[in-house]
Write an enzyme that holds these catalytic residues in place. Structure first.
Site, PDB file in Angstrom:
ATOM      1  N   SER A  43       0.803  -1.226   0.000  1.00 13.09           N
ATOM      2  CA  SER A  43       0.000   0.000   0.000  1.00 13.09           C
ATOM      3  C   SER A  43       0.834   1.273   0.000  1.00 13.09           C
ATOM      4  O   SER A  43       0.339   2.333  -0.412  1.00 13.09           O
ATOM      5  CB  SER A  43      -0.944   0.012   1.210  1.00 13.09           C
ATOM      6  OG  SER A  43      -0.206  -0.072   2.419  1.00 13.09           O
ATOM      7  N   GLU A  73      -5.261  11.112   7.095  1.00 14.68           N
ATOM      8  CA  GLU A  73      -6.200  11.322   8.199  1.00 14.68           C
ATOM      9  C   GLU A  73      -5.615  12.234   9.269  1.00 14.68           C
ATOM     10  O   GLU A  73      -5.723  11.959  10.467  1.00 14.68           O
ATOM     11  CB  GLU A  73      -6.644   9.981   8.785  1.00 14.68           C
ATOM     12  CG  GLU A  73      -7.329   9.073   7.785  1.00 14.68           C
ATOM     13  CD  GLU A  73      -7.762   7.743   8.366  1.00 14.68           C
ATOM     14  OE1 GLU A  73      -8.918   7.371   8.171  1.00 14.68           O
ATOM     15  OE2 GLU A  73      -6.913   7.082   9.014  1.00 14.68           O
ATOM     16  N   HIS A  82       0.366   5.199   6.092  1.00 11.93           N
ATOM     17  CA  HIS A  82       0.023   5.664   4.755  1.00 11.93           C
ATOM     18  C   HIS A  82       0.130   7.176   4.648  1.00 11.93           C
ATOM     19  O   HIS A  82      -0.404   7.908   5.480  1.00 11.93           O
ATOM     20  CB  HIS A  82      -1.393   5.218   4.394  1.00 11.93           C
ATOM     21  CG  HIS A  82      -1.573   3.737   4.479  1.00 11.93           C
ATOM     22  ND1 HIS A  82      -2.252   3.129   5.507  1.00 11.93           N
ATOM     23  CD2 HIS A  82      -1.128   2.747   3.670  1.00 11.93           C
ATOM     24  CE1 HIS A  82      -2.240   1.816   5.327  1.00 11.93           C
ATOM     25  NE2 HIS A  82      -1.557   1.553   4.224  1.00 11.93           N
TER      26      HIS A  82
END
Length: 404
Positions: free
Chosen positions: A172, A337, A344
């Site tokens: 990812s 976030e 990430h």
């Protein structure tokens, strides 16, 4: 379905699989453009701000895109991403009445695999895709553009191309993330390279060295690679998870063995392998230093690279330097976030990690050095977020990537 005459689209081709396409968008707002229909071209999504996604039906292949940016009536600042949010142009300014051209390469693929010869072992005929893959623009028979910021797009020219490709295999932190606020360095890498080389991102969220094979993603990658291409290999975040027994790889024995298998498959095809150490997670100790969660795997990559005489991109080292330079207060702004996610990146963080990779490519891989665009980047002195504005993608339903 015929292509829309309203777009003044001219299609010429020596063979059906290799079209050359010209699209005139001059003077049209996204609202005046037709909606995309299968086999044609048009707008996929619009935003009230004037940003839009535009797709053109194309078969699998490598294409050179030349955009004419600008508008006779107004100034603009255009950012362009292709397929699933791969940044190719950032904040290109045009004055009212001014037009400029920019060129780049885009790799287009679908999920289909070649049929096996009679008597050979039977496998699936397509890559195993999940819901996020199907919702993305990475696995279809079309080329999708995302025009962001204050986009002013006058014309699109697309033609088949031949050029070296940098194939990416990873998890990812490398993969084409479907939606904001998640972004990987693999999505930013195209903006670090000029228009003589393409990035083909086959990484997958949650992937391991084993799962990329099991899901036939590595098979797809191998069918696409050609002599003279490059394969960048970065795994570790998920391979280390012993709670995933079907894909766990220990750093001493099985993990190095799988790395060597990837290297051997590339070399057999005349493809140049490159090993990349995984970026570290953003976990600070009380002294303001990044905690080690991937050290054994990074050490294994370094050892295999040395023993196999493979170029090494040490992103683990540089990611630590970047996060420690930004510190516990600023570094969360490089992650998704608002820093709640410690693995990430967002657009800013992904740009920093991609810039670190581009710097090492220039230093360590002479054959690729001429393609690297950005100037010097120092991981110990990264630019602050305010110095790197990157237009976010059009909002889609937020979904956290697999893996951690």
């Amino acid at each position: 379905m015929p292509l829309s005459p309203a777009l003044a689209l001219v299609l010429t081709a020596s063979v059906a699989a290799s079209p050359t396409i010209d699209i005139d968008l001059g003077g049209r707002s996204p609202e005046q453009m037709p909606v995309y229909r299968a086999g044609g071209s048009g707008v996929e999504r619009r935003d009230e701000s004037g940003e839009f996604l535009y797709s053109v039906a194309l078969p699998e292949g490598l294409y050179r895109v030349t955009l004419t940016l600008g508008d006779r009536r107004s100034a603009g600042r255009t950012t362009v991403k292709t397929e699933s949010r791969r940044l190719v142009l950032r904040d290109v300014a045009t004055r009212r009445g001014q037009t400029i051209t920019r060129s780049f390469l885009v790799d287009v693929r679908n999920a289909r695999l070649p049929a096996q010869p009679a008597g050979a072992p039977r496998f699936g005929q397509t890559v195993l895709l999940d819901e996020r893959d199907l919702a993305s623009f990475s696995w279809d028979d079309k080329l999708t553009f995302e025009f962001l910021g204050q986009p002013r797009v006058s014309a699109i020219h697309i033609e088949p191309a031949k050029a070296p490709r940098l194939f990416l295999a990873g998890d990812s932190t490398v993969a084409d993330q479907y939606t904001e606020p998640f972004t990987s360095w693999g999505q930013m890498l195209p903006a670090m390279l000029d228009d003589r080389v393409a990035v083909a991102n086959h990484a997958k969220s949650g992937a391991t060295l084993k799962s990329l094979i099991a899901q036939l993603r590595f098979s797809k990658l191998l069918t696409q690679m050609q002599e003279g291409d490059w394969l960048f290999i970065q795994f570790g975040h998920n391979d280390q998870k012993a709670e995933w027994p079907m894909t766990y790889l220990d750093p001493e024995l099985t993990y190095p063995s799988y790395l060597r298998s990837y290297i051997a498959e590339a070399r057999r095809r005349g493809v140049h392998p490159v090993l990349v150490t995984s970026p570290e997670r953003r976990n600070f100790d009380d002294a303001g230093r990044i905690k080690d969660t991937l050290g054994a795997y990074a050490a294994a990559v370094r050892k295999v690279a040395a023993e196999e005489n493979v170029p090494l991109i040490d992103l683990n080292r540089d990611s630590i330097a970047i996060m420690q330079a930004l510190g516990p207060d600023i570094s969360p702004r490089a992650f998704a976030e608002n820093g709640k996610d410690r693995t990430h990146n967002n657009n800013y963080g992904a740009w920093l990690f991609a810039a670190a990779i581009a710097r090492q490519v220039r230093e360590k891989i002479p054959e690729l050095a001429p393609y690297v665009v950005p100037g010097n980047f120092d991981p110990a002195h990264p630019p602050l977020p305010e110095a790197l504005p990157i237009a976010p993608s059009i909002s889609l339903e937020e979904s956290k990537p697999e893996g951690s």
